[in-house]
Enzyme design. Structure first.
Site, short mmCIF file in Angstrom:
data_model
loop_
_atom_site.label_atom_id
_atom_site.label_comp_id
_atom_site.label_asym_id
_atom_site.label_seq_id
_atom_site.Cartn_x
_atom_site.Cartn_y
_atom_site.Cartn_z
N LYS A 22 0.82 -1.21 0.00
CA LYS A 22 0.00 0.00 0.00
C LYS A 22 0.85 1.26 0.00
CE LYS A 22 -1.86 1.54 4.06
NZ LYS A 22 -1.53 2.96 4.32
N ASN A 23 1.83 1.31 0.90
CA ASN A 23 2.56 2.57 1.09
C ASN A 23 3.59 2.85 -0.01
OD1 ASN A 23 0.94 3.13 3.20
ND2 ASN A 23 2.43 2.58 4.79
N ARG A 92 -4.88 11.15 3.55
CA ARG A 92 -3.87 12.05 4.06
C ARG A 92 -2.62 12.06 3.18
NH1 ARG A 92 -0.13 13.25 7.35
NH2 ARG A 92 -0.61 14.96 8.76
N ASP A 116 -4.80 12.94 12.50
CA ASP A 116 -5.68 11.80 12.24
C ASP A 116 -5.65 10.85 13.42
OD1 ASP A 116 -3.32 10.45 12.03
OD2 ASP A 116 -3.64 9.73 10.00
N ASP A 305 4.06 0.37 12.21
CA ASP A 305 2.84 -0.24 11.67
C ASP A 305 2.71 -1.73 12.03
OD1 ASP A 305 2.25 2.21 10.61
OD2 ASP A 305 2.69 1.68 8.53
#
Ligand code: EPU
Length: 416
Positions: A22-23, A92, A116, A305
């Protein structure tokens, strides 16, 4: 409201496949802004964050199509250099459009992102780096109005902290700038190396990605390419903890073991057997984990994470562990939910003391963010009885189908 319902107590066994990170993908999608043409990313999971970044790009004028884990982005000659508040609020990471939009069009109008679920998350390093390259910013009614007179200029930038997003924004800005940009104290995450690899395939000149000093020599133009995305190490690590917490035997396929160096070392210290292949990791969990201390740090340190998933594992350890969170000020917000399952944890400032308990007991809980949501599902796999995890939209941001993957390993789990 969808929920994930987990029946605890089953030992997980078998293999599970990991897809693109994802990142890495979110920034590699933004790289498509740098030049017109048809850009492709391969092995992209269907997750909510990719859809959201797709909406940001569509707003700017890029057409995104998804077919069987191939994401195709067609960038037109003219783009609208803006990201409005309703999109930045949801996504974001859209702040990284600043660099490439400034490089390509000389201006950008991007909503200033607020904090957030994880805390305040300032963007000062993104802005000061781009300022050093010739951009000026004005905050008007919540919008950052950015302009550059002519072309961005290469600059020497020293980051106060190796920020992933700031390093990426500056790389994305530097590839089309006039002259060389040096990023000192750059983040070294594998996703940054992968973004650099994609940019180099596009014709960029980048040296040192993966080290603390990255040099980007600006070029006149880039081409659209097809890029194979690096595997998601956090999804891989989440499955590793799923195997470990159920005392199971799980093989994770299609991952890069070296990208989970510290996380796997800490799993071993907790008594988990770990076998590293060239693109696989096999974990065999103990009946009860040993306690382990760790602190989250930028790569190659223990990834923030993976912190909630590891804390879920340590909540049933045979002793006390101390965990220090160095990246986010609100990352322990999920601990209260884990305590509803019977975990015994005290949080003081950035430290958590986790006193391992013999058993967790299933209960209804709410996912506070992506990784903590996954951690609560993992705790549910170990807890006696039924755990219901609500607010699953958080989990959907980063996991394509956590329920189906865990069910394929033998978990008693469903969505309702
Ligand atoms: N920071 C500043 N000023 C800045 C930039 C960052 O003070 O200008 C601070 C942040 O507040 C934070 C620390 O520096 O305390 C690190 O932030 P960083 O910029 O490295 O993180 P990010 O780019 O905002 C990415 C991932 C996060 C991951 C972090 C750390 C994406 C889209 N997000 O965020 O992933 O936790 O790096 O590795 O790439 C997730 O996937 O669940 C997630 C939150």
């Amino acid at each position: 409201m969808e929920r994930i319902i987990v029946g605890g107590g089953r030992r997980l066994e078998g293999s599970v496949q990991v897809h693109g990170a994802k990142n890495a993908i979110l920034k590699e999608m933004v790289a498509a802004l740098l030049t017109p043409g048809t850009h492709r990313l391969l092995d992209v999971p269907r997750i909510a964050d990719v859809e959201l970044m797709g909406q940001v790009l569509e707003h700017i004028g890029v057409v995104c199509e998804f077919d069987d884990r191939t994401l195709t982005m067609t960038t037109p000659d003219e783009v609208l250099p803006e990201a409005p508040l309703e999109l930045v609020r949801k996504m974001r990471a859209s702040i990284v459009v600043l660099g490439p939009l400034l490089a390509r069009t000389g201006r950008a109008s991007v909503a200033f992102p607020g904090g957030d679920d994880l805390g305040a998350r300032p963007i000062d390093m993104h802005l000061s780096g781009l300022e050093a390259m010739g951009a000026t910013f004005e905050l008007r009614h919540g919008m950052l109005e950015a302009t550059v007179d002519g072309r961005l200029r290469g600059a020497d930038v020293s980051l106060e902290f190796p920020s992933v997003g700031a390093t990426e924004n500056l790389m994305l800005a530097g590839v089309l700038a006039d002259g060389a940009t040096m990023i000192h104290n750059a983040a070294r995450e594998p996703e940054i190396q992968d973004l650099a690899a994609q940019l180099v395939e596009m014709g960029a000149r980048i040296e040192g990605a993966g080290t603390s000093t990255i040099t980007v020599h600006g070029v006149e133009e880039l081409q659209a390419v097809t890029h194979q995305v690096v595997p998601d190490r956090i999804v891989a690590g989440t499955f590793a903890v799923a195997g470990a917490i159920t005392g199971g035997d799980v093989t994770i396929e299609g991952c890069v073991p070296d990208h989970l160096r510290m996380e796997l070392r800490k799993l071993e210290a907790a008594g988990v057997e770990v076998e590293r292949g060239s693109s696989t990791v096999r974990v065999v969990g103990p009946e009860r984990p040993d306690p382990v201390d760790f602190a989250t740090l930028p790569f190659p340190g223990f990834h923030t994470d993976m912190q909630p998933q590891m804390v879920a594992l340590l909540s049933v350890a045979s002793g006390s562990s101390i965990v220090t969170e160095n990246l986010y000020d609100a990352r322990f917000r999920y601990v209260g939910e884990l305590m509803r399952l019977g975990a015994d944890i005290t949080v003081e400032w950035q430290h958590a003391v986790i006193r391992g308990v013999d058993r967790l007991s299933g209960a209804p809980v709410l996912a506070p963010d992506i990784r903590a949501g996954a951690a609560l599902v993992l705790a549910g796999l170990r807890a006696e009885g039924e755990t219901t995890v609500g607010d699953v939209y958080h989990i959907d941001r980063g996991y394509e189908d956590l329920v189906a993957d865990l069910a394929s390993l033998g978990a008693d789990i469903r969505r309702a």
